[in-house]
Design a protein around this motif. Structure first.
Motif, PDB file in Angstrom:
ATOM      1  N   PRO A  39       2.499  -4.609   4.139  1.00 22.52           N
ATOM      2  CA  PRO A  39       3.217  -3.182   4.197  1.00 22.52           C
ATOM      3  C   PRO A  39       2.670  -2.099   3.574  1.00 22.52           C
ATOM      4  CG  PRO A  39       4.139  -4.567   2.384  1.00 22.52           C
ATOM      5  CD  PRO A  39       3.061  -5.395   3.045  1.00 22.52           C
ATOM      6  N   CYS A  40       2.730  -0.857   4.186  1.00 20.79           N
ATOM      7  CA  CYS A  40       2.213   0.349   3.760  1.00 20.79           C
ATOM      8  C   CYS A  40       3.258   1.489   3.955  1.00 20.79           C
ATOM      9  CB  CYS A  40       1.012   0.778   4.515  1.00 20.79           C
ATOM     10  SG  CYS A  40       0.152   2.159   3.883  1.00 20.79           S
ATOM     11  N   ILE A  65      -3.510   2.007  -3.065  1.00 23.00           N
ATOM     12  CA  ILE A  65      -3.395   3.419  -2.436  1.00 23.00           C
ATOM     13  C   ILE A  65      -4.560   3.486  -1.582  1.00 23.00           C
ATOM     14  CG2 ILE A  65      -3.978   5.756  -2.590  1.00 23.00           C
ATOM     15  CD1 ILE A  65      -2.476   5.821  -5.219  1.00 23.00           C
ATOM     16  N   TYR A  66      -3.990   3.838  -0.202  1.00 25.80           N
ATOM     17  CA  TYR A  66      -5.224   4.207   0.807  1.00 25.80           C
ATOM     18  C   TYR A  66      -5.126   5.636   0.658  1.00 25.80           C
ATOM     19  CZ  TYR A  66      -5.722   5.847   5.460  1.00 25.80           C
ATOM     20  OH  TYR A  66      -5.912   6.292   6.621  1.00 25.80           O
ATOM     21  N   PHE A 126       0.743  -1.040   0.056  1.00 25.33           N
ATOM     22  CA  PHE A 126       0.053  -0.025   0.135  1.00 25.33           C
ATOM     23  C   PHE A 126       0.777   1.167   0.054  1.00 25.33           C
ATOM     24  CE2 PHE A 126      -3.403  -2.695   1.171  1.00 25.33           C
ATOM     25  CZ  PHE A 126      -4.526  -2.004   0.541  1.00 25.33           C
ATOM     26  N   TYR A 127       0.387   2.379  -0.692  1.00 26.78           N
ATOM     27  CA  TYR A 127       0.807   3.478  -0.563  1.00 26.78           C
ATOM     28  C   TYR A 127      -0.171   4.747  -0.005  1.00 26.78           C
ATOM     29  CZ  TYR A 127       3.808   7.711  -2.475  1.00 26.78           C
ATOM     30  OH  TYR A 127       4.397   8.782  -2.644  1.00 26.78           O
ATOM     31  N   ASP A 177       6.779   2.909  -9.328  1.00 31.83           N
ATOM     32  CA  ASP A 177       8.313   2.665  -9.172  1.00 31.83           C
ATOM     33  C   ASP A 177       8.668   2.091  -7.773  1.00 31.83           C
ATOM     34  OD1 ASP A 177       8.821   3.174 -12.057  1.00 31.83           O
ATOM     35  OD2 ASP A 177       9.243   5.085 -11.619  1.00 31.83           O
ATOM     36  N   CYS A 178       7.845   2.719  -6.872  1.00 34.05           N
ATOM     37  CA  CYS A 178       7.821   2.148  -5.255  1.00 34.05           C
ATOM     38  C   CYS A 178       7.597   0.932  -5.285  1.00 34.05           C
ATOM     39  CB  CYS A 178       7.365   3.272  -4.668  1.00 34.05           C
ATOM     40  SG  CYS A 178       7.814   4.906  -4.262  1.00 34.05           S
TER      41      CYS A 178
END
Length: 436
Positions: free
Chosen positions: A309-310, A49-50, A8-9, A43-44
């Motif tokens: 993971p976020c 997305i949150y 997550f981002y 790229d990350c």
């Protein structure tokens, strides 16, 4: 469940987009900025997305005015729909904040109560005593969230409230094609409401993901087969940075064993907590660690430990941020453009390894070696084994432990590792050894 194999981002939209702190009523399509960041997000290594609050609010987003309308400071519903479409076209799932415990004083139904008092059809939507008074001198008393009376607590046992919220969620799926919700202050939310929410959302979309914010205690109280799929792992958030700052990896080791270890009393074995090293409410990790050389290591632990993971926007390149004078504004800044450096590339490498390894996504947890400064643990799933090794010391370390294997491939470097004669851990290093 797609979320269990995701990275997550997190974006706090009002800060990310540089919106005014107070709702100025001016419609500005700032949310379109997210589309410019899609290449960077990919790229990350993130594929979900949150979004923190996006709906019309009084100020910071958690004080909702209207659940059906995107905040004018971010744009229109059509603007967010186009952002969500672009994200989905790039293989990125969309989860938004469900702020259901409370609303802002500007919420349309509460405004009707202030105007019409006992005659308002919405008076039972809240917890109101018309014989009292509040800090705003409204001539009535109402329950606010944890004493914050700008946040008016909803009555989640009122059928009309439940019907309204569920109709809004349905519209979010129809308009924005969202894939899940993060429940704000889920530890406060009525448990019967959470059960009904899960049953309702299960009918909306396959694998609709529900994750709840909870700070402490037993996460199973909201994370179970009848309520939410996941919960925020604040226990390990604290353990991650604290154990590195004190050079006492026993702290995070103990937390992981308590949560996921092989013992029968383990709390969350087989479950998938949402893990993070920082977010919109806490000090950014680059400001929290006392040794900057531990920054790559904390992300190696984040992506190697059980759970989802976020990454918090900006922290992937080491942006700093502390709470100033009790304000969260410095934690939620607007960056003109994304940056990329060695830390960003390292995070992307860890994210790729995590997503591509069933053992890292679903594996059991077993501690193999633990000292104050070194930690090696095993993740195993259906015959796949990955050993996560971290050396937080500035000196090299010869690790001797029973790997029950001869050779492995490091998922982070692609290099072969031979366990014969011990395993040398370079200073400030991490490895994901996949056993042959």
């Amino acid at each position: 469940m797609w979320a269990y194999e995701s990275v997550f981002y997190q974006i706090y939209p009002l800060g990310f987009c540089g919106a005014p702190k107070q709702n100025d009523g001016i419609l500005t399509p700032r949310i379109q900025k997210v589309q410019d960041w899609i290449p960077h997000i990919l790229d990350c290594g993130a594929n979900a997305i949150y979004f923190s609050p996006i709906f019309e609010s009084d100020a910071h987003g958690y004080d909702t005015r209207d659940y059906r309308k995107i905040d004018c400071r971010l744009g229109t519903n059509e603007d967010f729909a186009s952002v969500s479409k672009a994200l989905h076209q790039n293989g990125i799932k969309v989860v938004i904040d469900g702020v259901f415990n409370h609303v802002g004083r500007g919420f349309w139904a509460f405004q009707d109560v202030l105007k019409n008092r006992e005659n308002s059809p919405y008076k039972d939507w809240f917890h109101i005593n018309f014989g009292g008074n509040d800090g705003y001198n409204d001539g009535l008393w109402y329950e606010g969230w944890e004493g914050h009376y700008e946040l008016v607590k909803l009555n989640l046992r009122n059928e009309a409230v439940i019907e309204h919220l569920f109709s809004c969620i349905r519209s979010w799926v129809e308009e924005f094609d969202i894939d899940g919700l993060r429940l704000d202050v889920a530890y406060c939310v009525d448990r019967d409401f959470l059960r009904r929410l899960r049953s309702f959302c299960d009918t909306l979309k396959p694998d609709f993901f529900l994750v709840g914010e909870i700070l402490g205690g037993d996460y199973n109280q909201i994370m179970n087969d009848q309520m939410l799929h996941s919960a925020t792992n604040y226990e390990c958030y604290k353990g991650l940075y604290s154990s590195l700052n004190s050079m006492n990896l026993f702290e995070i080791g103990h937390s992981l064993l308590r949560q996921f270890g092989p013992e029968n009393w383990t709390l969350y074995k087989g479950k998938h907590l949402l893990n993070f090293v920082d977010n919109h409410d806490v000090v950014r990790i680059a400001s929290n660690l006392t040794n900057e050389k531990h920054l790559p290591l904390i992300y190696a632990l984040l992506f190697g430990m059980p759970g989802i993971p976020c990454i918090y926007y900006g922290s992937e390149w080491g942006a700093e941020g502390k709470k100033e004078h009790g304000s969260d504004d410095s934690l939620r800044p607007c960056f003109e453009a994304p940056q990329c450096n060695a830390l960003t590339e390292w995070i992307a490498t860890c994210a790729k390894a995590h997503k591509e390894s069933k053992a890292l996504c679903y594996g059991d947890f077993k501690s193999l070696m633990l000292t104050n400064k070194q930690f090696i643990f095993e993740r195993s799933f259906e015959g796949q084994r990955v050993l996560v090794a971290v050396n937080a010391d500035g000196e090299a370390y010869d690790a001797h432990f029973n790997a029950n294997a001869g050779r492995a491939r490091d998922l982070l470097t692609g290099q072969t590792h031979d366990f014969g004669g011990g395993s040398k851990l370079p200073p400030y290093s991490a490895a994901y050894w996949e056993i042959y």
